[in-house]
Scaffold this motif. Structure first.
Motif, PDB file in Angstrom:
ATOM      1  N   ASP A   1      15.681 -96.098  33.646  1.00 52.83           N
ATOM      2  CA  ASP A   1      16.027 -95.128  34.256  1.00 52.83           C
ATOM      3  C   ASP A   1      15.924 -95.469  36.584  1.00 52.83           C
ATOM      4  N   GLU A   2      16.900 -94.244  36.599  1.00 50.00           N
ATOM      5  CA  GLU A   2      17.079 -94.522  38.557  1.00 50.00           C
ATOM      6  C   GLU A   2      15.792 -94.392  39.431  1.00 50.00           C
ATOM      7  N   ALA A   3      15.358 -93.817  38.761  1.00 44.30           N
ATOM      8  CA  ALA A   3      13.816 -93.531  39.509  1.00 44.30           C
ATOM      9  C   ALA A   3      12.962 -94.342  39.245  1.00 44.30           C
ATOM     10  N   THR A   4      12.145 -95.313  37.900  1.00 47.15           N
ATOM     11  CA  THR A   4      11.955 -96.055  37.770  1.00 47.15           C
ATOM     12  C   THR A   4      12.140 -97.496  38.898  1.00 47.15           C
ATOM     13  N   GLU A   5      13.918 -97.677  38.469  1.00 48.78           N
ATOM     14  CA  GLU A   5      14.318 -98.794  39.429  1.00 48.78           C
ATOM     15  C   GLU A   5      13.737 -98.488  40.761  1.00 48.78           C
ATOM     16  N   MET A   6      14.306 -96.670  41.344  1.00 50.06           N
ATOM     17  CA  MET A   6      13.218 -97.095  42.736  1.00 50.06           C
ATOM     18  C   MET A   6      12.014 -97.340  43.270  1.00 50.06           C
ATOM     19  N   ALA A   7      11.494 -97.062  41.931  1.00 48.08           N
ATOM     20  CA  ALA A   7      10.057 -96.840  42.597  1.00 48.08           C
ATOM     21  C   ALA A   7      10.087 -99.042  42.849  1.00 48.08           C
ATOM     22  N   ALA A   8      10.330 -99.965  41.803  1.00 51.17           N
ATOM     23  CA  ALA A   8      10.038-100.978  41.299  1.00 51.17           C
ATOM     24  C   ALA A   8      10.632-101.481  43.103  1.00 51.17           C
ATOM     25  N   ARG A   9      11.948-100.840  43.329  1.00 50.28           N
ATOM     26  CA  ARG A   9      12.343-101.428  44.598  1.00 50.28           C
ATOM     27  C   ARG A   9      11.504-101.258  45.809  1.00 50.28           C
ATOM     28  N   THR A  10      11.050-100.027  45.824  1.00 50.52           N
ATOM     29  CA  THR A  10       9.703 -99.528  46.760  1.00 50.52           C
ATOM     30  C   THR A  10       8.190-100.955  46.334  1.00 50.52           C
ATOM     31  N   LEU A  11       7.822-100.875  45.441  1.00 51.21           N
ATOM     32  CA  LEU A  11       7.548-101.344  45.295  1.00 51.21           C
ATOM     33  C   LEU A  11       7.411-103.199  45.914  1.00 51.21           C
ATOM     34  N   ALA A  12       8.499-103.852  45.883  1.00 50.50           N
ATOM     35  CA  ALA A  12       8.945-104.773  46.327  1.00 50.50           C
ATOM     36  C   ALA A  12       9.408-105.143  47.512  1.00 50.50           C
ATOM     37  N   LEU A  30       4.878 -94.059  39.183  1.00 50.38           N
ATOM     38  CA  LEU A  30       5.029 -94.369  38.245  1.00 50.38           C
ATOM     39  C   LEU A  30       4.896 -92.953  37.439  1.00 50.38           C
ATOM     40  N   MET A  31       3.234 -92.764  37.806  1.00 50.03           N
ATOM     41  CA  MET A  31       2.700 -91.817  37.014  1.00 50.03           C
ATOM     42  C   MET A  31       3.129 -90.239  37.373  1.00 50.03           C
ATOM     43  N   ALA A  32       3.853 -89.324  38.644  1.00 49.23           N
ATOM     44  CA  ALA A  32       4.558 -89.274  38.961  1.00 49.23           C
ATOM     45  C   ALA A  32       5.844 -88.894  38.093  1.00 49.23           C
ATOM     46  N   ILE A  33       6.613 -89.852  38.195  1.00 47.87           N
ATOM     47  CA  ILE A  33       7.788 -90.284  37.042  1.00 47.87           C
ATOM     48  C   ILE A  33       8.391 -89.959  35.690  1.00 47.87           C
ATOM     49  N   ARG A  34       6.723 -90.749  35.346  1.00 47.81           N
ATOM     50  CA  ARG A  34       6.618 -90.314  33.547  1.00 47.81           C
ATOM     51  C   ARG A  34       5.667 -89.141  33.481  1.00 47.81           C
ATOM     52  N   TRP A  35       5.479 -88.257  34.408  1.00 47.74           N
ATOM     53  CA  TRP A  35       4.888 -87.494  34.007  1.00 47.74           C
ATOM     54  C   TRP A  35       5.885 -85.823  34.142  1.00 47.74           C
ATOM     55  N   MET A  36       7.024 -86.160  34.678  1.00 48.73           N
ATOM     56  CA  MET A  36       7.924 -85.244  34.965  1.00 48.73           C
ATOM     57  C   MET A  36       9.190 -85.446  34.020  1.00 48.73           C
ATOM     58  N   GLN A  37       8.611 -86.878  33.480  1.00 48.87           N
ATOM     59  CA  GLN A  37       9.589 -87.057  32.092  1.00 48.87           C
ATOM     60  C   GLN A  37       9.059 -86.246  30.485  1.00 48.87           C
ATOM     61  N   GLY A  38       7.673 -86.104  30.917  1.00 46.86           N
ATOM     62  CA  GLY A  38       7.125 -86.012  30.128  1.00 46.86           C
ATOM     63  C   GLY A  38       6.309 -87.219  29.411  1.00 46.86           C
ATOM     64  N   ARG A  39       6.124 -87.774  29.790  1.00 45.49           N
ATOM     65  CA  ARG A  39       6.357 -89.350  29.563  1.00 45.49           C
ATOM     66  C   ARG A  39       4.773 -89.990  29.674  1.00 45.49           C
ATOM     67  N   THR A  40       3.577 -88.867  29.646  1.00 44.23           N
ATOM     68  CA  THR A  40       2.734 -89.711  30.131  1.00 44.23           C
ATOM     69  C   THR A  40       1.659 -90.379  29.568  1.00 44.23           C
ATOM     70  N   ALA A  41       1.927 -90.227  28.193  1.00 43.82           N
ATOM     71  CA  ALA A  41       0.764 -90.923  27.177  1.00 43.82           C
ATOM     72  C   ALA A  41       1.416 -92.840  27.392  1.00 43.82           C
TER      73      ALA A  41
END
Length: 70
Positions: A1-12, A30-41
């Motif tokens: 997804d776009e947010a994860t891709e942008m975080a990866a670009r920021t890491l690079a 990544l934690m914030a993105i997954r939390w907002m997506q309801g995917r913290t597990a």
């Protein structure tokens, strides 16, 4: 997804700039993105690793993710 891709670009970019905290910032994003997506597990393994290796302020964030597991 776009947010994860942008975080990866920021890491690079952070790594290219030599920022010693680039991975920490990426993990936090990544934690914030997954939390907002309801995917913290999905983050429980990463959060446990962070909890074992970082300073207290970051440990609180990792503990939040672990505590919010279903």
């Amino acid at each position: 997804d776009e947010a994860t891709e942008m975080a990866a670009r920021t890491l690079a970019l952070g790594e290219q700039a030599g920022d010693a905290d680039a991975v920490l910032f990426y993990g936090t994003q990544l934690m914030a993105i997954r939390w907002m997506q309801g995917r913290t597990a999905e983050l429980s393994v990463m959060a446990r690793r962070i909890d074992a290796t970082v300073i207290d302020s970051d440990r609180r964030l990792a503990s939040f993710v672990v505590a919010s597991e279903p």
